[in-house]
Write a protein that holds these residues in place. Structure first.
Motif, PDB file in Angstrom:
ATOM      1  N   THR A 131      20.050  14.942  13.771  1.00 53.56           N
ATOM      2  CA  THR A 131      18.623  15.060  14.080  1.00 53.56           C
ATOM      3  C   THR A 131      18.217  14.051  15.161  1.00 53.56           C
ATOM      4  O   THR A 131      18.786  12.961  15.256  1.00 53.56           O
ATOM      5  CB  THR A 131      17.749  14.842  12.822  1.00 53.56           C
ATOM      6  OG1 THR A 131      16.385  14.961  13.202  1.00 53.56           O
ATOM      7  CG2 THR A 131      17.967  13.488  12.194  1.00 53.56           C
ATOM      8  N   ASP A 132      17.224  14.450  15.984  1.00 57.94           N
ATOM      9  CA  ASP A 132      16.759  13.467  16.970  1.00 57.94           C
ATOM     10  C   ASP A 132      15.351  12.970  16.650  1.00 57.94           C
ATOM     11  O   ASP A 132      14.691  12.348  17.483  1.00 57.94           O
ATOM     12  CB  ASP A 132      16.868  14.016  18.411  1.00 57.94           C
ATOM     13  CG  ASP A 132      16.182  15.361  18.534  1.00 57.94           C
ATOM     14  OD1 ASP A 132      15.474  15.752  17.587  1.00 57.94           O
ATOM     15  OD2 ASP A 132      16.351  16.016  19.595  1.00 57.94           O
ATOM     16  N   VAL A 178      12.751  10.561   6.770  1.00 57.60           N
ATOM     17  CA  VAL A 178      12.248  10.196   5.440  1.00 57.60           C
ATOM     18  C   VAL A 178      13.183  10.847   4.431  1.00 57.60           C
ATOM     19  O   VAL A 178      13.298  12.080   4.382  1.00 57.60           O
ATOM     20  CB  VAL A 178      10.781  10.635   5.251  1.00 57.60           C
ATOM     21  CG1 VAL A 178      10.321  10.342   3.826  1.00 57.60           C
ATOM     22  CG2 VAL A 178       9.896   9.903   6.264  1.00 57.60           C
ATOM     23  N   PHE A 179      13.876  10.002   3.653  1.00 57.91           N
ATOM     24  CA  PHE A 179      14.949  10.512   2.808  1.00 57.91           C
ATOM     25  C   PHE A 179      14.485  10.683   1.368  1.00 57.91           C
ATOM     26  O   PHE A 179      14.132   9.709   0.695  1.00 57.91           O
ATOM     27  CB  PHE A 179      16.165   9.572   2.856  1.00 57.91           C
ATOM     28  CG  PHE A 179      17.436  10.350   2.785  1.00 57.91           C
ATOM     29  CD1 PHE A 179      18.221  10.549   3.890  1.00 57.91           C
ATOM     30  CD2 PHE A 179      17.805  10.968   1.588  1.00 57.91           C
ATOM     31  CE1 PHE A 179      19.378  11.330   3.825  1.00 57.91           C
ATOM     32  CE2 PHE A 179      18.950  11.746   1.513  1.00 57.91           C
ATOM     33  CZ  PHE A 179      19.735  11.921   2.637  1.00 57.91           C
ATOM     34  N   SER A 234      20.983   6.968  15.131  1.00 52.12           N
ATOM     35  CA  SER A 234      21.059   5.980  16.222  1.00 52.12           C
ATOM     36  C   SER A 234      20.212   4.749  15.889  1.00 52.12           C
ATOM     37  O   SER A 234      19.390   4.774  14.975  1.00 52.12           O
ATOM     38  CB  SER A 234      20.569   6.616  17.526  1.00 52.12           C
ATOM     39  OG  SER A 234      19.158   6.717  17.466  1.00 52.12           O
ATOM     40  N   ASP A 235      20.403   3.684  16.665  1.00 53.06           N
ATOM     41  CA  ASP A 235      19.658   2.434  16.424  1.00 53.06           C
ATOM     42  C   ASP A 235      18.164   2.622  16.621  1.00 53.06           C
ATOM     43  O   ASP A 235      17.352   1.879  16.081  1.00 53.06           O
ATOM     44  CB  ASP A 235      20.153   1.329  17.383  1.00 53.06           C
ATOM     45  CG  ASP A 235      21.569   0.896  17.018  1.00 53.06           C
ATOM     46  OD1 ASP A 235      22.032   1.294  15.925  1.00 53.06           O
ATOM     47  OD2 ASP A 235      22.204   0.207  17.850  1.00 53.06           O
ATOM     48  N   GLU A 236      17.799   3.611  17.422  1.00 53.62           N
ATOM     49  CA  GLU A 236      16.366   3.843  17.699  1.00 53.62           C
ATOM     50  C   GLU A 236      15.683   4.587  16.560  1.00 53.62           C
ATOM     51  O   GLU A 236      14.455   4.657  16.511  1.00 53.62           O
ATOM     52  CB  GLU A 236      16.182   4.661  18.988  1.00 53.62           C
ATOM     53  CG  GLU A 236      16.473   3.911  20.281  1.00 53.62           C
ATOM     54  CD  GLU A 236      17.964   3.614  20.451  1.00 53.62           C
ATOM     55  OE1 GLU A 236      18.781   4.522  20.191  1.00 53.62           O
ATOM     56  OE2 GLU A 236      18.295   2.457  20.795  1.00 53.62           O
ATOM     57  N   GLN A 237      16.459   5.209  15.676  1.00 52.76           N
ATOM     58  CA  GLN A 237      15.863   5.979  14.576  1.00 52.76           C
ATOM     59  C   GLN A 237      15.654   5.092  13.347  1.00 52.76           C
ATOM     60  O   GLN A 237      16.389   4.126  13.150  1.00 52.76           O
ATOM     61  CB  GLN A 237      16.766   7.168  14.231  1.00 52.76           C
ATOM     62  CG  GLN A 237      16.806   8.211  15.343  1.00 52.76           C
ATOM     63  CD  GLN A 237      17.850   9.284  15.080  1.00 52.76           C
ATOM     64  OE1 GLN A 237      19.037   9.009  14.974  1.00 52.76           O
ATOM     65  NE2 GLN A 237      17.394  10.517  14.951  1.00 52.76           N
ATOM     66  N   ARG A 292      11.779   0.642   4.751  1.00 58.70           N
ATOM     67  CA  ARG A 292      12.848   0.975   5.703  1.00 58.70           C
ATOM     68  C   ARG A 292      14.216   0.633   5.099  1.00 58.70           C
ATOM     69  O   ARG A 292      14.385  -0.421   4.479  1.00 58.70           O
ATOM     70  CB  ARG A 292      12.646   0.176   7.001  1.00 58.70           C
ATOM     71  CG  ARG A 292      13.730   0.466   7.987  1.00 58.70           C
ATOM     72  CD  ARG A 292      13.455  -0.057   9.362  1.00 58.70           C
ATOM     73  NE  ARG A 292      14.492   0.466  10.259  1.00 58.70           N
ATOM     74  CZ  ARG A 292      14.637   0.139  11.516  1.00 58.70           C
ATOM     75  NH1 ARG A 292      13.778  -0.696  12.070  1.00 58.70           N
ATOM     76  NH2 ARG A 292      15.601   0.650  12.247  1.00 58.70           N
ATOM     77  N   ILE A 293      15.159   1.522   5.298  1.00 62.16           N
ATOM     78  CA  ILE A 293      16.543   1.256   4.880  1.00 62.16           C
ATOM     79  C   ILE A 293      17.318   0.872   6.132  1.00 62.16           C
ATOM     80  O   ILE A 293      17.417   1.669   7.077  1.00 62.16           O
ATOM     81  CB  ILE A 293      17.175   2.520   4.237  1.00 62.16           C
ATOM     82  CG1 ILE A 293      16.423   2.933   2.982  1.00 62.16           C
ATOM     83  CG2 ILE A 293      18.665   2.294   3.948  1.00 62.16           C
ATOM     84  CD1 ILE A 293      16.521   1.991   1.805  1.00 62.16           C
TER      85      ILE A 293
END
Ligand code: 13P
Ligand code: SF4
Length: 365
Positions: A66-67, A72-73, A88-91, A343-344
């Motif tokens: 996903t981009d 949200v898990f 990615s680090d940005e997500q 945040r995880i």
């Protein structure tokens, strides 16, 4: 500038229907920035809002692909960690309630696995002879341990293949934390039960003699799932007596006796696909978590398929159920307001090595 976080107390007593509307409104506001991933065991009032659903393996692939800015898990802690490692680090990955853990994952800790490795070194050279395999239901630091020691991650849908790979690397496997998945998958590969030994992590040397350790092809960590241990062979026997044409399907976290007495054994995604592909009018007994079985029963009613839950008791994943509409509303409205809550974020030191073990798995799945 970031807004102040809205406290959860403001959401705690909200009605489920009001939550449902506010979740949809927040999702619309966030648009493509957010994606909601949900595991098949997720409760219906949360699952209905999911954009992507799956078993652990499918969710791992989806998280990697996903981009969206925010994932949200709606699952449990280890699944959100995997999403963080593979995105990615940005997500940013969010778990709406941090108390949504997995009791099986908690049965193995890095301290205990490192101790096991040291103890094994008294009998053999584990880094040359033992592939450590962690079920994805484990903390990120255990995946990192596997990455560092030439090991790998598996899920319930690829454990057989992963064991094959593991035996191509080294002659033995240390499998944690679920003894049942390890035993069933090993047995499917032709490894006799007396060549699998249970490693009791509360005992010195796992409670085994040096001879037992040397003889074992697979050392099975003494962990289990509290939900799947509720299913018993007598439940299957009773069903078969009442419905001789009935079909039994179970998750490999069930005991060896339950798996052996079942017609099919596989992951949550496999269970759904198998029942979906079955003939109209068939009757099923399903040994896995109640939310999923209830959803399947409802979905296939129109095809006259009768789907029954294996246990007379209610067996739900109570930790996953902590992700309720109230926590989901809270997390999404904060996000829509510019604030990330829960945040995880797996520490960099673990994330790199854990990713290595996960990528080994993904490349052969
Ligand atoms: P699946 O990967 O089959 O969905 O299993 C995850 C899980 O935690 C089962 O208890
Ligand atoms: Fe963990 Fe069992 Fe829940 Fe699966 S069902 S997430 S193994 S506690």
């Amino acid at each position: 500038m970031r807004a102040e976080a809205i406290e959860f107390e403001n959401f705690d007593h909200m009605q489920d229907e009001a939550c449902a509307q506010r979740i949809e409104t927040a999702k619309k506001t966030l648009g493509k920035q957010v994606v909601l991933l949900a595991h098949h065991y997720q409760r219906a009032d949360v699952y209905r809002h999911a954009d992507l659903t799956g078993d652990s393996l499918k969710l791992a692939y989806q998280a990697a692909q996903t981009d969206a800015d925010y994932l949200v898990f709606c699952g449990v802690h280890f699944m959100a960690e995997v999403a963080d490692i593979l995105s990615s680090d940005e997500q940013t990955v969010i778990l709406p309630d941090m108390a949504a853990g997995c009791s099986m994952a908690d049965m193995a800790s890095l301290t205990k696995v490192e101790r096991a490795w040291r103890e094994l070194a008294e009998v053999l050279s584990p880094d040359e002879t033992v592939t450590p395999v962690t079920y994805i239901n484990s903390a990120a630091d255990l995946k990192a341990f596997c990455g560092e020691h030439g090991g790998i991650v598996c899920t319930s849908s690829n454990a057989g293949k992963i064991l094959e790979w593991s035996f191509q690397q080294r002659e033995k496997v240390l499998f944690f934390p679920d003894q049942h998945l390890g035993r069933w998958s090993g047995y499917q590969l032709g490894i006799p039960l007396d060549e699998m030994a249970v490693w009791d992590f509360d005992e010195p040397m796992g409670g085994l003699t040096p001879e037992q350790i040397k003889r074992a092809k697979i050392l099975l960590w003494k962990g289990h799932c509290s939900v799947h241990q509720m299913f018993q062979p007598q439940h299957i026997l009773r069903f078969r007596n009442q419905h001789p044409d009935g079909i039994v399907i179970s998750h490999p976290e069930c005991s060896f006796e339950v798996c052996s007495a079942s017609d099919y054994v596989g992951s949550t995604e496999y269970i759904i696909k198998t029942i979906a592909a079955a003939e109209e009018g068939t009757r099923w007994l399903v040994g896995t978590e109640l939310n999923l079985v209830s959803r399947i029963a409802e979905e296939f009613k129109s095809q006259n398929k009768i789907v029954q839950f294996m246990s007379p008791l209610v067996c739900m994943c109570s930790t996953m159920a902590r992700i309720d509409p109230q926590h989901l509303t809270w997390a999404l409205e904060n996000l829509a307001n510019g604030t990330v809550v829960n945040r995880i974020q797996v520490p960099q030191t673990d994330a790199g090595l854990a990713k290595l073990a996960l990528e080994r798995m993904l490349s052969i799945s």
